[in-house]
Design a protein around this motif. Sequence first.
Motif, PDB file in Angstrom:
ATOM      1  N   GLY A 135      -9.879  69.974   5.951  1.00 28.11           N
ATOM      2  CA  GLY A 135      -8.813  69.611   6.871  1.00 28.11           C
ATOM      3  C   GLY A 135      -8.494  68.130   6.867  1.00 28.11           C
ATOM      4  O   GLY A 135      -9.025  67.354   6.082  1.00 28.11           O
ATOM      5  N   ALA A 136      -7.573  67.740   7.797  1.00 29.42           N
ATOM      6  CA  ALA A 136      -7.154  66.337   7.951  1.00 29.42           C
ATOM      7  C   ALA A 136      -6.687  65.743   6.619  1.00 29.42           C
ATOM      8  O   ALA A 136      -7.084  64.642   6.249  1.00 29.42           O
ATOM      9  CB  ALA A 136      -8.289  65.507   8.550  1.00 29.42           C
ATOM     10  N   LEU A 137      -5.810  66.471   5.923  1.00 26.11           N
ATOM     11  CA  LEU A 137      -5.424  66.071   4.575  1.00 26.11           C
ATOM     12  C   LEU A 137      -4.724  64.720   4.545  1.00 26.11           C
ATOM     13  O   LEU A 137      -4.920  63.933   3.617  1.00 26.11           O
ATOM     14  CB  LEU A 137      -4.527  67.146   3.952  1.00 26.11           C
ATOM     15  N   ARG A 211       3.444  63.818  19.774  1.00 30.12           N
ATOM     16  CA  ARG A 211       3.781  63.115  18.526  1.00 30.12           C
ATOM     17  C   ARG A 211       3.658  61.610  18.704  1.00 30.12           C
ATOM     18  O   ARG A 211       3.111  60.902  17.851  1.00 30.12           O
ATOM     19  CB  ARG A 211       5.205  63.486  18.107  1.00 30.12           C
ATOM     20  N   PHE A 212       4.146  61.107  19.835  1.00 30.65           N
ATOM     21  CA  PHE A 212       4.097  59.663  20.090  1.00 30.65           C
ATOM     22  C   PHE A 212       2.677  59.175  20.341  1.00 30.65           C
ATOM     23  O   PHE A 212       2.395  57.983  20.189  1.00 30.65           O
ATOM     24  CB  PHE A 212       5.000  59.305  21.272  1.00 30.65           C
ATOM     25  N   THR A 213       1.781  60.072  20.737  1.00 26.39           N
ATOM     26  CA  THR A 213       0.383  59.686  20.961  1.00 26.39           C
ATOM     27  C   THR A 213      -0.486  59.955  19.737  1.00 26.39           C
ATOM     28  O   THR A 213      -1.707  59.849  19.808  1.00 26.39           O
ATOM     29  CB  THR A 213      -0.200  60.452  22.165  1.00 26.39           C
ATOM     30  N   ASN A 214       0.154  60.314  18.626  1.00 26.06           N
ATOM     31  CA  ASN A 214      -0.536  60.588  17.353  1.00 26.06           C
ATOM     32  C   ASN A 214      -1.535  61.741  17.465  1.00 26.06           C
ATOM     33  O   ASN A 214      -2.572  61.750  16.795  1.00 26.06           O
ATOM     34  CB  ASN A 214      -1.261  59.327  16.854  1.00 26.06           C
ATOM     35  N   PHE A 215      -1.226  62.704  18.310  1.00 27.12           N
ATOM     36  CA  PHE A 215      -2.068  63.895  18.432  1.00 27.12           C
ATOM     37  C   PHE A 215      -1.935  64.714  17.153  1.00 27.12           C
ATOM     38  O   PHE A 215      -0.834  64.905  16.643  1.00 27.12           O
ATOM     39  CB  PHE A 215      -1.617  64.730  19.635  1.00 27.12           C
ATOM     40  N   PRO A 216      -3.046  65.229  16.613  1.00 30.96           N
ATOM     41  CA  PRO A 216      -2.968  65.991  15.371  1.00 30.96           C
ATOM     42  C   PRO A 216      -2.183  67.287  15.540  1.00 30.96           C
ATOM     43  O   PRO A 216      -2.297  67.958  16.562  1.00 30.96           O
ATOM     44  CB  PRO A 216      -4.439  66.276  15.032  1.00 30.96           C
ATOM     45  N   ALA A 217      -1.386  67.638  14.504  1.00 29.88           N
ATOM     46  CA  ALA A 217      -0.581  68.862  14.522  1.00 29.88           C
ATOM     47  C   ALA A 217       0.237  68.929  15.809  1.00 29.88           C
ATOM     48  O   ALA A 217       0.314  69.969  16.468  1.00 29.88           O
ATOM     49  CB  ALA A 217      -1.462  70.087  14.352  1.00 29.88           C
ATOM     50  N   PRO A 310     -12.591  76.780   6.486  1.00 29.27           N
ATOM     51  CA  PRO A 310     -12.215  75.387   6.214  1.00 29.27           C
ATOM     52  C   PRO A 310     -10.822  75.251   5.626  1.00 29.27           C
ATOM     53  O   PRO A 310     -10.616  74.718   4.541  1.00 29.27           O
ATOM     54  CB  PRO A 310     -13.287  74.935   5.217  1.00 29.27           C
ATOM     55  N   GLY A 311      -9.821  75.766   6.367  1.00 28.69           N
ATOM     56  CA  GLY A 311      -8.440  75.704   5.904  1.00 28.69           C
ATOM     57  C   GLY A 311      -7.588  74.850   6.813  1.00 28.69           C
ATOM     58  O   GLY A 311      -8.070  74.304   7.818  1.00 28.69           O
ATOM     59  N   ALA A 312      -6.307  74.748   6.485  1.00 33.27           N
ATOM     60  CA  ALA A 312      -5.379  73.952   7.278  1.00 33.27           C
ATOM     61  C   ALA A 312      -5.158  74.598   8.644  1.00 33.27           C
ATOM     62  O   ALA A 312      -5.139  75.822   8.778  1.00 33.27           O
ATOM     63  CB  ALA A 312      -4.051  73.814   6.543  1.00 33.27           C
ATOM     64  N   MET A 313      -4.968  73.776   9.672  1.00 36.50           N
ATOM     65  CA  MET A 313      -4.799  74.292  11.026  1.00 36.50           C
ATOM     66  C   MET A 313      -3.595  75.208  11.144  1.00 36.50           C
ATOM     67  O   MET A 313      -3.669  76.273  11.766  1.00 36.50           O
ATOM     68  CB  MET A 313      -4.650  73.123  12.018  1.00 36.50           C
ATOM     69  N   ASP A 326      -7.797  85.764  18.572  1.00 34.82           N
ATOM     70  CA  ASP A 326      -7.644  84.873  19.718  1.00 34.82           C
ATOM     71  C   ASP A 326      -7.209  83.469  19.285  1.00 34.82           C
ATOM     72  O   ASP A 326      -7.998  82.706  18.726  1.00 34.82           O
ATOM     73  CB  ASP A 326      -8.980  84.794  20.465  1.00 34.82           C
ATOM     74  N   PRO A 327      -5.934  83.087  19.547  1.00 36.87           N
ATOM     75  CA  PRO A 327      -5.446  81.790  19.074  1.00 36.87           C
ATOM     76  C   PRO A 327      -6.040  80.605  19.810  1.00 36.87           C
ATOM     77  O   PRO A 327      -6.122  79.508  19.268  1.00 36.87           O
ATOM     78  CB  PRO A 327      -3.929  81.880  19.298  1.00 36.87           C
ATOM     79  N   ILE A 328      -6.450  80.800  21.088  1.00 41.94           N
ATOM     80  CA  ILE A 328      -7.065  79.694  21.826  1.00 41.94           C
ATOM     81  C   ILE A 328      -8.407  79.335  21.199  1.00 41.94           C
ATOM     82  O   ILE A 328      -8.720  78.160  20.983  1.00 41.94           O
ATOM     83  CB  ILE A 328      -7.250  80.064  23.309  1.00 41.94           C
ATOM     84  N   PHE A 329      -9.207  80.346  20.914  1.00 39.40           N
ATOM     85  CA  PHE A 329     -10.513  80.111  20.299  1.00 39.40           C
ATOM     86  C   PHE A 329     -10.345  79.431  18.942  1.00 39.40           C
ATOM     87  O   PHE A 329     -11.014  78.434  18.640  1.00 39.40           O
ATOM     88  CB  PHE A 329     -11.243  81.450  20.137  1.00 39.40           C
ATOM     89  N   VAL A 330      -9.439  79.958  18.109  1.00 39.82           N
ATOM     90  CA  VAL A 330      -9.214  79.394  16.777  1.00 39.82           C
ATOM     91  C   VAL A 330      -8.658  77.980  16.883  1.00 39.82           C
ATOM     92  O   VAL A 330      -9.120  77.051  16.199  1.00 39.82           O
ATOM     93  CB  VAL A 330      -8.261  80.290  15.961  1.00 39.82           C
ATOM     94  N   GLY A 331      -7.668  77.782  17.768  1.00 38.16           N
ATOM     95  CA  GLY A 331      -7.061  76.462  17.910  1.00 38.16           C
ATOM     96  C   GLY A 331      -8.032  75.417  18.400  1.00 38.16           C
ATOM     97  O   GLY A 331      -8.059  74.285  17.905  1.00 38.16           O
TER      98      GLY A 331
END
Length: 361
Positions: A135-137, A211-217, A310-313, A326-331
């Motif tokens: 991740g974090a490419l 986006r303005f706080t540079n939060f990932p994804a 170990p894939g892209a978010m 469950d998207p909350i758990f995965v996210g």
Amino acid sequence: MSRIPSSIAAVIPSRARALRVIETLAIGSFGGALFLWLSLPGGLITGAMIAVGTAALAGRPLYVPAHVTQAVLVLLGISLGSVVSRQLIQHVSAYPLTIGLLALATFCSTFGSSFYLQRVHGWDRTSAFLAGSPGALSQITILAVERGADLPAIAVVQTVRVIILTAALPMVLALTGVAASSSPALTLGVASPPELAALVLASLALALVLRFTNFPASWMFGAMIASSVLHGAGWVEGGLPSWVRGVALVGVGSLIGARFARMKATVLLGHVNAALGSFAIAILISGIFVALIGLTTQVRVSDVIVAFAPGAMDAMLALALTLHIDPIFVGAHHISRFVFVTIATPGIVHLFGRPQDDVDD
């Protein structure tokens, strides 16, 4: 010979780019529809990715621009948030344990993959560590440029890992019986026009703030959080039309497949063995932790597998939506791993990579 007016010359490349985008999305739509018709695992996202990736490797100049990517991620986030209200936060008590084990798994797989790349393929330490970091490419790319690492080789390893996971994970889950081979359509109603407008505006607003706080994804997670709050509070009933969710999944698959358009076949073939070997090491180590969690907690194995993959978010969350995981758990786990990698990788490269003097020489 008369010169072409500048106004016309400026339009020509724009038209060429537009045609490339249309071609990319058309190929992705065909691949996604084919997989959906065949009831293959992963459906729209996997079919789109494989179709676009194959065409890109065949030489087609496929391309997904930034604004289309952002729109697709917002739609995906809204769709994920709509599902969250129906599943709510299952297994919350298990989060600290599993996130802690995820951090350990991330470090172990990074060191295991880098050790393999150094010993078997003769890579330098810096390139091996960066290629082994899941991740974090974008951060990995910046570090690779700063440290003089082998950027094309790193890109091959990172891209092949995402492609294999996105294509193979749904099939593995189906064949092992962990997830259904063909997930049923989401039984989610369509929100009313005023609710849809509120959903889109709130999602865009929060995505821009992140986006303005540079939060990932930020585009995807901003929309997902806003959608989750609106649905959880009962202010919005239903979600996006099913065809819009389909567009989001095809868009994510096309985006992943288009990565191969920026990669020369000779570079890919030159590093494919390293990519496959390091992928196998990472999956083996992650699998040990998945088995440990599956044996000691009540968390669904399918949730843990996708959360630890170990894939892209964006790809893993799209798969969560497709496979009804469950998207909350995965996210929560993928954002945690992004933070781990972003914070720890520069320090790991500084301590264990090549000395900076070696790069400057």
